[in-house]
Write an enzyme that holds these catalytic residues in place. Structure first.
Site, mmCIF file in Angstrom:
data_model
loop_
_atom_site.group_PDB
_atom_site.id
_atom_site.type_symbol
_atom_site.label_atom_id
_atom_site.label_comp_id
_atom_site.label_asym_id
_atom_site.label_seq_id
_atom_site.Cartn_x
_atom_site.Cartn_y
_atom_site.Cartn_z
ATOM 1 N N LYS A 19 -1.067 62.296 -110.271
ATOM 2 C CA LYS A 19 -0.353 61.844 -108.660
ATOM 3 C C LYS A 19 -1.828 61.326 -108.034
ATOM 4 C CE LYS A 19 3.491 64.255 -106.865
ATOM 5 N NZ LYS A 19 3.830 65.594 -106.860
ATOM 6 N N PRO A 21 -3.738 59.928 -104.874
ATOM 7 C CA PRO A 21 -3.247 59.835 -103.676
ATOM 8 C C PRO A 21 -3.344 57.741 -102.649
ATOM 9 C CG PRO A 21 -5.303 61.466 -103.947
ATOM 10 C CD PRO A 21 -5.106 60.306 -105.253
ATOM 11 N N THR A 27 -15.448 51.132 -103.309
ATOM 12 C CA THR A 27 -16.879 50.954 -102.750
ATOM 13 C C THR A 27 -17.497 49.600 -103.501
ATOM 14 O OG1 THR A 27 -17.236 51.254 -105.331
ATOM 15 C CG2 THR A 27 -16.702 53.353 -104.194
ATOM 16 N N ASP A 51 -12.409 53.558 -105.855
ATOM 17 C CA ASP A 51 -12.177 52.735 -106.371
ATOM 18 C C ASP A 51 -13.621 52.038 -107.062
ATOM 19 O OD1 ASP A 51 -10.811 50.540 -108.084
ATOM 20 O OD2 ASP A 51 -12.263 49.100 -106.688
ATOM 21 N N TYR A 56 -20.187 46.482 -109.631
ATOM 22 C CA TYR A 56 -20.477 46.387 -108.000
ATOM 23 C C TYR A 56 -21.982 47.683 -108.270
ATOM 24 C CZ TYR A 56 -15.651 46.584 -107.059
ATOM 25 O OH TYR A 56 -14.259 46.346 -106.948
ATOM 26 N N LYS A 85 -14.174 50.845 -113.272
ATOM 27 C CA LYS A 85 -13.770 49.871 -113.987
ATOM 28 C C LYS A 85 -14.481 48.587 -115.138
ATOM 29 C CE LYS A 85 -12.165 47.405 -110.052
ATOM 30 N NZ LYS A 85 -12.439 48.048 -108.938
ATOM 31 N N HIS A 118 -11.613 45.567 -115.166
ATOM 32 C CA HIS A 118 -11.469 45.212 -114.155
ATOM 33 C C HIS A 118 -10.716 43.067 -113.902
ATOM 34 C CE1 HIS A 118 -14.242 44.765 -110.707
ATOM 35 N NE2 HIS A 118 -13.926 43.831 -110.126
ATOM 36 N N LEU A 219 -7.181 44.705 -95.305
ATOM 37 C CA LEU A 219 -7.771 44.212 -94.063
ATOM 38 C C LEU A 219 -7.732 41.927 -94.484
ATOM 39 C CD1 LEU A 219 -9.440 47.377 -93.066
ATOM 40 C CD2 LEU A 219 -6.620 46.668 -93.454
ATOM 41 N N ASN A 272 -9.761 54.583 -90.276
ATOM 42 C CA ASN A 272 -8.776 53.917 -91.981
ATOM 43 C C ASN A 272 -8.379 55.221 -92.399
ATOM 44 O OD1 ASN A 272 -9.738 51.348 -91.066
ATOM 45 N ND2 ASN A 272 -10.873 51.082 -92.755
HETATM 46 N N1 LIG Z 1 -10.822 44.205 -108.524
HETATM 47 C C1 LIG Z 1 -11.131 43.599 -107.805
HETATM 48 O O1 LIG Z 1 -11.223 42.416 -108.371
HETATM 49 C C2 LIG Z 1 -11.773 43.928 -106.543
HETATM 50 C C3 LIG Z 1 -12.269 42.453 -105.840
HETATM 51 C C4 LIG Z 1 -12.021 42.819 -104.485
HETATM 52 C C5 LIG Z 1 -12.143 44.344 -103.828
HETATM 53 N N2 LIG Z 1 -11.270 45.620 -104.499
HETATM 54 C C6 LIG Z 1 -11.956 46.650 -104.401
HETATM 55 O O2 LIG Z 1 -10.935 47.051 -103.086
HETATM 56 C C7 LIG Z 1 -12.064 47.031 -102.311
HETATM 57 C C8 LIG Z 1 -11.527 47.186 -100.883
HETATM 58 O O3 LIG Z 1 -11.195 45.724 -100.426
HETATM 59 P P1 LIG Z 1 -12.316 44.818 -99.128
HETATM 60 O O4 LIG Z 1 -13.099 45.082 -99.112
HETATM 61 O O5 LIG Z 1 -11.600 43.358 -99.438
HETATM 62 O O6 LIG Z 1 -11.144 45.464 -98.280
HETATM 63 P P2 LIG Z 1 -10.555 45.623 -96.900
HETATM 64 O O7 LIG Z 1 -10.559 46.688 -96.118
HETATM 65 O O8 LIG Z 1 -9.474 44.435 -96.920
HETATM 66 O O9 LIG Z 1 -11.477 44.744 -95.844
HETATM 67 C C9 LIG Z 1 -13.066 45.420 -96.171
HETATM 68 C C10 LIG Z 1 -14.042 44.755 -94.557
HETATM 69 O O10 LIG Z 1 -12.811 44.654 -93.339
HETATM 70 C C11 LIG Z 1 -13.971 45.642 -92.364
HETATM 71 N N3 LIG Z 1 -12.821 46.807 -91.974
HETATM 72 C C12 LIG Z 1 -12.959 48.011 -92.712
HETATM 73 N N4 LIG Z 1 -12.846 48.445 -91.636
HETATM 74 C C13 LIG Z 1 -12.098 48.018 -90.621
HETATM 75 C C14 LIG Z 1 -11.570 48.365 -89.391
HETATM 76 N N5 LIG Z 1 -10.833 49.123 -88.776
HETATM 77 N N6 LIG Z 1 -11.342 47.525 -88.320
HETATM 78 C C15 LIG Z 1 -12.187 45.545 -88.857
HETATM 79 N N7 LIG Z 1 -12.418 45.491 -89.492
HETATM 80 C C16 LIG Z 1 -12.562 46.784 -90.761
HETATM 81 C C17 LIG Z 1 -15.069 45.653 -93.190
HETATM 82 O O11 LIG Z 1 -16.333 45.843 -92.599
HETATM 83 P P3 LIG Z 1 -16.965 46.904 -91.845
HETATM 84 O O12 LIG Z 1 -18.144 47.563 -93.618
HETATM 85 O O13 LIG Z 1 -18.343 46.565 -91.080
HETATM 86 O O14 LIG Z 1 -16.426 47.553 -91.510
HETATM 87 C C18 LIG Z 1 -14.799 44.707 -94.322
HETATM 88 O O15 LIG Z 1 -16.317 43.357 -94.249
HETATM 89 C C19 LIG Z 1 -13.161 47.264 -103.198
HETATM 90 O O16 LIG Z 1 -14.052 48.349 -101.869
HETATM 91 C C20 LIG Z 1 -13.184 47.119 -104.355
HETATM 92 O O17 LIG Z 1 -13.306 48.820 -104.399
HETATM 93 C C21 LIG Z 1 -11.979 45.354 -105.619
#
Ligand SMILES: NC(=O)c1ccc[n+]([C@@H]2O[C@H](COP(=O)([O-])OP(=O)(O)OC[C@H]3O[C@@H](n4cnc5c(N)ncnc54)[C@H](OP(=O)(O)O)[C@@H]3O)[C@@H](O)[C@H]2O)c1
Length: 312
Positions: A19, A21, A27, A51, A56, A85, A118, A219, A272
Site C-alpha cells: 500500500k 500512503p 524532494t 518521491d 534531483y 527515478k 523518470h 498546487l 500540507n
Molecule cells: N516527474 C516529474 O517530471 C516531476 C516534475 C515536477 C515535480 N515532480 C515531483 O513532484 C513534487 C511536487 O511538485 P511541485 O513542487 O510542483 O509541487 P507543488 O506542491 O504543486 O508546488 C510546490 C510550490 O508551492 C509552494 N507551496 C507549497 N505548499 C504551499 C502552501 N501550503 N501554500 C503556499 N505555497 C505552497 C512551494 O513553495 P515553498 O517551498 O516556498 O513553500 C513550492 O514553490 C516534486 O518535489 C517532485 O518530487 C516530478
C-alpha cells in the site's frame, strides 16, 4: 470510492499487494541543505511517502534525513514508502542496475518501494545528465526503446530490491503500450495533475487497470497562472476555513490520486499534511467550475525537466 474522514492517512493498494500512503512529499528542492531540513520536517509532521529522483541530485541528503529519523527510532523503515527515478541518460538496459544501485546507496536504503522511469525520453548514454550538441540541442538516444528499459526494471523487481515499478511523464498512449506488453505491469503512473490539468482519461484508465496515479504539482508548482488563487478554490477555501493548498490536496486525494506536494517552509509542510475531506459539493464545484486548462511543466514534450534550475 469510500473516503475515510482522515484522508491524510489514506493508503491505496498497489498491484504488488503493498500500500502507498496517498499523500506524498516531493524532494525536488534545489538546495541540498534545505532538502534535508524539509524532509526532516515532513517526517516530523507525518508524511510517510517520499518521491525522489537521481536527477534531483539530492538523494544523499534525503537519505541522511531518513536515516536520522530511523536511527532515532521515531519511524520504522516499513512505515515509509520511498520512490526514486531513473534518469534519461541511463535508459540503456546495462545502465539501469548501476543507476538503481547508486540511488539506493545515496538513499542509504536496502530497497525502494517504487522505481520509476523518470521520462520516456532516452538521452545519450553516459555520465552527463543533460547531454547537448554544439548547438545546445539535447542529444537523444535512438538505440533504446522504452520497452527495453522497462524490461530492465522488471529484472530489478525479480531481484527483490525494488518492490514496484512505474512510469513518469507519460501520456495515456505510452502507458497503454507498456501496460499491454509488460510482464510486470506498472504499479504507478506519475504525472502532472491538478484542476488545470485533471487528466481524467488517464485517471480512468489507471483505475480500471489497478494503477495508482501519482499527481505532481498538485498546487500548480506555486507559479503563474496561480492555481491557489483561482476564485473557485479561494471561495471554497474561505467557506470551509481551509487554506487553498489544503483544498487542492483534499481534492486530489478524494478523486483517487496520490498527490505529491513540496515545500521548504516548515509551517506550510505542516499545513500540507493537515488535510481533511471536502464535502461532495466542493468536489463538484472544482470539477465543473474551473475552466482554465494549463500544463506547468513541458517535460512531457522533450524530456527536459521544466522545474529544475539550469546548472543543476
Ligand atoms: N516527474 C516529474 O517530471 C516531476 C516534475 C515536477 C515535480 N515532480 C515531483 O513532484 C513534487 C511536487 O511538485 P511541485 O513542487 O510542483 O509541487 P507543488 O506542491 O504543486 O508546488 C510546490 C510550490 O508551492 C509552494 N507551496 C507549497 N505548499 C504551499 C502552501 N501550503 N501554500 C503556499 N505555497 C505552497 C512551494 O513553495 P515553498 O517551498 O516556498 O513553500 C513550492 O514553490 C516534486 O518535489 C517532485 O518530487 C516530478
Amino acid at each position: 470510492m469510500t473516503v475515510p474522514d482522515d484522508i491524510r492517512f489514506m493508503k491505496i493498494l498497489l498491484n504488488n499487494g503493498s500500500k502507498i500512503p496517498a499523500l506524498g512529499f516531493g524532494t525536488l528542492i534545489p538546495d541540498p541543505t534545505e532538502t534535508k531540513k524539509a524532509v526532516k520536517a515532513a517526517l516530523e509532521v507525518g508524511f510517510r511517502q517520499f518521491d525522489c529522483a537521481e536527477r534531483y541530485r539530492n538523494e544523499k541528503e534525503v537519505g541522511e534525513a531518513m536515516k536520522e529519523a530511523l536511527r532515532e527510532g521515531k519511524i520504522k523503515r516499513e512505515e515509509l514508502f520511498v520512490g526514486t527515478k531513473l534518469w534519461n541518460n541511463n535508459h540503456r538496459p546495462e545502465r539501469v542496475k548501476p543507476a538503481f544501485e547508486a540511488s539506493l546507496k545515496k538513499l542509504q536504503l536496502d530497497y525502494v518501494d517504487l522505481y520509476l522511469i523518470h521520462t520516456p525520453f532516452a538521452f545519450k548514454p553516459g555520465e552527463e545528465q543533460d547531454p547537448r550538441d554544439e548547438n545546445g540541442k539535447v542529444i537523444y538516444d535512438e538505440g533504446v526503446t522504452l520497452s527495453d528499459t522497462w524490461r530492465a526494471l522488471e529484472n530489478l523487481v525479480d531481484q527483490g530490491r525494488c518492490k514496484a515499478i512505474g512510469l513518469s511523464d507519460t501520456g495515456l498512449e505510452k502507458v497503454e503500450e507498456i501496460f499491454e506488453s509488460a510482464r510486470i505491469k506498472p504499479a504507478v503512473v506519475h504525472v502532472e495533475s491538478h484542476p488545470y490539468l485533471p487528466q481524467w482519461d488517464l485517471l480512468d484508465f489507471c483505475k480500471k487497470k489497478g494503477i495508482v496515479l501519482q499527481a505532481f504539482a498538485p498546487l500548480g508548482h506555486g507559479i503563474e497562472p496561480k492555481l491557489m488563487e483561482d476564485p473557485v478554490i479561494t471561495t471554497i477555501s474561505k467557506r470551509l476555513k481551509k487554506t487553498p493548498a489544503q483544498v487542492l490536496l483534499a481534492w486530489a486525494l478524494q478523486r483517487g490520486t496520490a498527490p505529491i506536494t513540496t515545500s521548504k517552509n516548515p509551517t506550510r509542510i505542516k499545513e500540507n499534511f493537515d488535510v481533511s475531506a471536502l464535502p461532495e459539493d466542493a468536489m463538484k464545484e472544482i470539477r465543473e467550475g474551473i475552466k482554465t486548462q494549463y500544463r506547468y511543466n513541458p517535460v512531457t514534450e522533450t524530456g527536459i525537466p521544466g522545474f529544475i534550475p539550469k546548472g543543476k
